[in-house]
Design an enzyme around this catalytic site. Structure first.
Site, PDB file in Angstrom:
ATOM      1  N   HIS A 219       0.010   4.268   5.360  1.00 53.33           N
ATOM      2  CA  HIS A 219       0.885   3.888   4.248  1.00 53.33           C
ATOM      3  C   HIS A 219       0.613   4.657   2.967  1.00 53.33           C
ATOM      4  O   HIS A 219       1.333   4.494   1.985  1.00 53.33           O
ATOM      5  CB  HIS A 219       0.735   2.395   3.942  1.00 53.33           C
ATOM      6  CG  HIS A 219      -0.557   2.059   3.260  1.00 53.33           C
ATOM      7  ND1 HIS A 219      -1.744   1.946   3.941  1.00 53.33           N
ATOM      8  CD2 HIS A 219      -0.860   1.855   1.951  1.00 53.33           C
ATOM      9  CE1 HIS A 219      -2.704   1.670   3.074  1.00 53.33           C
ATOM     10  NE2 HIS A 219      -2.210   1.606   1.859  1.00 53.33           N
TER      11      HIS A 219
HETATM   12  C1  UD1 Z   1       0.060  -0.539  -2.649  1.00 55.71           C
HETATM   13  C2  UD1 Z   1      -1.108   0.022  -3.450  1.00 55.71           C
HETATM   14  C3  UD1 Z   1      -2.101   0.691  -2.513  1.00 55.71           C
HETATM   15  C4  UD1 Z   1      -2.521  -0.249  -1.404  1.00 55.71           C
HETATM   16  C5  UD1 Z   1      -1.289  -0.798  -0.705  1.00 55.71           C
HETATM   17  C6  UD1 Z   1      -1.692  -1.827   0.297  1.00 55.71           C
HETATM   18  C7  UD1 Z   1      -0.585   0.840  -5.710  1.00 55.71           C
HETATM   19  C8  UD1 Z   1      -0.368   2.054  -6.533  1.00 55.71           C
HETATM   20  N1  UD1 Z   1      -0.664   1.051  -4.378  1.00 55.71           N
HETATM   21  O1  UD1 Z   1       0.727   0.548  -2.043  1.00 55.71           O
HETATM   22  O2  UD1 Z   1      -3.263   1.058  -3.235  1.00 55.71           O
HETATM   23  O3  UD1 Z   1      -3.301   0.462  -0.487  1.00 55.71           O
HETATM   24  O4  UD1 Z   1      -0.430  -1.430  -1.674  1.00 55.71           O
HETATM   25  O5  UD1 Z   1      -0.732  -2.055   1.257  1.00 55.71           O
HETATM   26  O6  UD1 Z   1      -0.683  -0.254  -6.219  1.00 55.71           O
HETATM   27  N2  UD1 Z   1       7.778  -2.681  -0.002  1.00 55.71           N
HETATM   28  C9  UD1 Z   1       8.571  -3.588   0.674  1.00 55.71           C
HETATM   29  N3  UD1 Z   1       8.131  -4.883   0.745  1.00 55.71           N
HETATM   30  C10 UD1 Z   1       6.971  -5.300   0.192  1.00 55.71           C
HETATM   31  C11 UD1 Z   1       6.190  -4.386  -0.496  1.00 55.71           C
HETATM   32  C12 UD1 Z   1       6.602  -3.068  -0.584  1.00 55.71           C
HETATM   33  O7  UD1 Z   1       9.627  -3.249   1.201  1.00 55.71           O
HETATM   34  O8  UD1 Z   1       6.641  -6.505   0.319  1.00 55.71           O
HETATM   35  C13 UD1 Z   1       8.210  -1.269  -0.032  1.00 55.71           C
HETATM   36  C14 UD1 Z   1       9.109  -0.905  -1.210  1.00 55.71           C
HETATM   37  O9  UD1 Z   1      10.010   0.052  -0.761  1.00 55.71           O
HETATM   38  C15 UD1 Z   1       8.127  -0.256  -2.170  1.00 55.71           C
HETATM   39  C16 UD1 Z   1       7.146   0.435  -1.231  1.00 55.71           C
HETATM   40  O10 UD1 Z   1       7.041  -0.442  -0.111  1.00 55.71           O
HETATM   41  O11 UD1 Z   1       8.743   0.626  -3.057  1.00 55.71           O
HETATM   42  C17 UD1 Z   1       5.765   0.671  -1.814  1.00 55.71           C
HETATM   43  O12 UD1 Z   1       5.199  -0.544  -2.330  1.00 55.71           O
HETATM   44  P1  UD1 Z   1       4.106  -0.492  -3.522  1.00 55.71           P
HETATM   45  O13 UD1 Z   1       3.612  -1.844  -3.781  1.00 55.71           O
HETATM   46  O14 UD1 Z   1       4.670   0.276  -4.663  1.00 55.71           O
HETATM   47  O15 UD1 Z   1       2.983   0.433  -2.959  1.00 55.71           O
HETATM   48  P2  UD1 Z   1       2.228   0.398  -1.570  1.00 55.71           P
HETATM   49  O16 UD1 Z   1       2.538   1.655  -0.839  1.00 55.71           O
HETATM   50  O17 UD1 Z   1       2.457  -0.892  -0.886  1.00 55.71           O
HETATM   51  N1  UDP Z   2      -3.508  -5.390   7.532  1.00 56.99           N
HETATM   52  C1  UDP Z   2      -2.857  -6.412   8.211  1.00 56.99           C
HETATM   53  N2  UDP Z   2      -1.712  -6.124   8.887  1.00 56.99           N
HETATM   54  C2  UDP Z   2      -1.195  -4.874   8.951  1.00 56.99           C
HETATM   55  C3  UDP Z   2      -1.892  -3.822   8.279  1.00 56.99           C
HETATM   56  C4  UDP Z   2      -3.039  -4.119   7.558  1.00 56.99           C
HETATM   57  O1  UDP Z   2      -3.318  -7.554   8.211  1.00 56.99           O
HETATM   58  O2  UDP Z   2      -0.137  -4.694   9.578  1.00 56.99           O
HETATM   59  C5  UDP Z   2      -4.725  -5.715   6.761  1.00 56.99           C
HETATM   60  C6  UDP Z   2      -5.950  -4.959   7.187  1.00 56.99           C
HETATM   61  O3  UDP Z   2      -6.581  -5.610   8.265  1.00 56.99           O
HETATM   62  C7  UDP Z   2      -6.773  -4.953   5.916  1.00 56.99           C
HETATM   63  C8  UDP Z   2      -5.731  -4.890   4.830  1.00 56.99           C
HETATM   64  O4  UDP Z   2      -4.508  -5.332   5.422  1.00 56.99           O
HETATM   65  O5  UDP Z   2      -7.493  -6.148   5.765  1.00 56.99           O
HETATM   66  C9  UDP Z   2      -5.618  -3.481   4.368  1.00 56.99           C
HETATM   67  O6  UDP Z   2      -4.457  -3.304   3.656  1.00 56.99           O
HETATM   68  P1  UDP Z   2      -3.790  -1.870   3.483  1.00 56.99           P
HETATM   69  O7  UDP Z   2      -4.160  -0.979   4.595  1.00 56.99           O
HETATM   70  O8  UDP Z   2      -2.353  -2.134   3.254  1.00 56.99           O
HETATM   71  O9  UDP Z   2      -4.414  -1.386   2.095  1.00 56.99           O
HETATM   72  P2  UDP Z   2      -5.751  -0.607   1.673  1.00 56.99           P
HETATM   73  O10 UDP Z   2      -6.926  -1.310   2.245  1.00 56.99           O
HETATM   74  O11 UDP Z   2      -5.621   0.796   2.146  1.00 56.99           O
HETATM   75  O12 UDP Z   2      -5.699  -0.661   0.192  1.00 56.99           O
END
Ligand code: UD1
Ligand code: UDP
Length: 379
Positions: A219
């Site tokens: 992601h």
């Molecule tokens: C965010 C964090 C990242 C973390 C990740 C965990 C920042 C800068 N990034 O990244 O550090 O590792 O969360 O998963 O804060 N979206 C949906 N539904 C949701 C959430 C997001 O559709 O419930 C989609 C939207 O299109 C959105 C995109 O995902 O624009 C990215 O979401 P965002 O929260 O901006 O960043 P993440 O990639 O999730």
């Molecule tokens: N995770 C989950 N379901 C998923 C993907 C990730 O429960 O489909 C959990 C994973 O086990 C971990 C956390 O989400 O505990 C990590 O989140 P993510 O990879 O989104 O973010 P990061 O740790 O890179 O910030």
């Protein structure tokens, strides 16, 4: 209970406002919230950064986290837009509840915004809540990562830094923050241990009956938003094993634009809840990921991890031989799977991330805080 706190407040009770917003923060906050609420008051604020059921509510159910007291419902947006919306909507919540302190986790935009609001807020009388950062001191050394900027700012603004590893402590010392830092261990170990007891019945249908599979998560913006990285990474996953791929919504958006086809062996599923994820990790032959949390969970589960990034914050796992950072090299996955030393599960696996009692240490640290912070604390 801390003598300092008893002397200051008289009651010894702490009122903490915790801010979470994204999937990994729910995992980190769950054990702290459980430990904190035994004796103290917690106001749980969800920024709404993640909002799909599978990205948010599923974690509250699986980890038995109490319903958030407030959801700021900021939703998705640009970095500046999301951060600004949290800044604007969190300030009145803090002023309304007047907590002794604010607890923030990790390195998301929710973390950054909560840090900025907290360090500048003033209660009537001039005090402000103290700011405590859990998972402080992580550094990738890659300034292009938005998370690297978020965590550096959050660390420098916080009054107390609770670090998961000795490496994180060294980073904080190098930046002149050692005085504010305490090593508490990694709170994800607490969550993983809690969930591992409950996960075995939760293996998703897609993985049931498979002898061997690779678990894939991806992601990071620098991978999925960059076709020159995403394409070769996907090419490298065309192997003769099934690959189970719970797809993050950011990644789904890119895949739905049909920029890249998935190899035939890759089974894309919706993001899974935490218990399903822990079950998937435990059953995997190997894990390929760009997630921070998943790298550690692979280590905790004793599963070799291939990290699809150019660097990692969790260097202990690579030094122990359980994690290989392969960048976007399309041949790297096949090479790693063919390496008997890397795939050997009998290798030593020391407790690199603590003993699973980080949450209790975090609560002890909060109990040692004064009732309020004078604005000069971080000056
Ligand atoms: C965010 C964090 C990242 C973390 C990740 C965990 C920042 C800068 N990034 O990244 O550090 O590792 O969360 O998963 O804060 N979206 C949906 N539904 C949701 C959430 C997001 O559709 O419930 C989609 C939207 O299109 C959105 C995109 O995902 O624009 C990215 O979401 P965002 O929260 O901006 O960043 P993440 O990639 O999730
Ligand atoms: N995770 C989950 N379901 C998923 C993907 C990730 O429960 O489909 C959990 C994973 O086990 C971990 C956390 O989400 O505990 C990590 O989140 P993510 O990879 O989104 O973010 P990061 O740790 O890179 O910030």
């Amino acid at each position: 209970m801390s003598a300092l706190r008893d002397a200051v407040s008289g009651s010894g009770l702490v009122k903490v406002l915790s801010v979470v917003g994204a999937r990994p923060q729910f995992v980190k906050a769950a054990p702290v919230s459980r430990a904190l609420r035994r004796d103290h008051t917690e106001i749980l604020v969800h920024t709404g950064q993640h909002y799909d059921d599978a990205m948010s509510a599923a974690f509250f159910r699986d980890l038995q986290i109490p319903e958030p007291d407030i959801n700021l419902e900021v939703g998705s947006g640009s970095h500046a837009g999301m951060t600004a919306n949290i800044l604007r909507s969190l300030e009145p919540v803090i002023l309304d509840h007047e907590p002794d302190g604010v607890l923030i986790y990790g390195d998301t935009n929710s973390t950054l915004a909560a840090a900025v609001v907290t360090c500048k807020i003033a209660y009537p009388g001039g005090d402000r809540p103290w700011l405590v950062h859990v998972e402080a001191g992580l550094r990738s050394g890659n300034p292009r990562m938005p998370e690297e900027r978020n965590r550096i700012v959050a660390d420098h603004l916080s009054d107390v830094l609770l670090a998961p590893t000795a490496a994180a402590m060294r980073h904080l010392e190098r930046e002149g923050l050692g005085q504010r830092a305490t090593l508490v261990g990694d709170v994800m170990v607490d969550s993983h241990a809690w969930a591992s007891q409950r996960a075995p019945d939760h293996l998703p249908v897609a993985a049931r009956g498979l002898d061997q599979y690779i678990l894939l998560t991806m992601h990071r913006a620098e991978n999925v938003d960059d076709p020159d990285r995403f394409r070769p990474i996907l090419e490298g996953l065309a192997i003769d094993l099934p690959v189970i791929f719970p797809v993050h919504p950011r990644t789904r958006v890119v895949l739905e634009k049909n920029l890249h086809g998935l190899p035939a062996n890759v089974v894309a599923i919706d993001p899974v809840g935490y218990l399903e994820m822990v079950a998937l990790e435990a059953g995997a032959y190997a894990i390929a990921t760009d997630s921070g949390g998943v790298q550690k969970e692979a280590y905790l589960a004793g599963v070799p991890c291939i990290t699809l990034r150019s660097e990692t914050e969790w260097v202990e796992t690579t030094e122990a031989g359980w994690n290989r950072v392969v960048d976007a090299d399309p041949r790297a996955v096949t090479r790693a799977l063919a390496d008997p030393t890397f795939m050997d599960r009998a290798k030593p696996r020391p407790a690199l991330y603590g003993d699973g009692h980080a949450a209790a240490r975090i609560v002890t640290a909060l109990e040692a805080m004064p009732e309020r912070s004078r604005a000069s604390v971080t000056a």
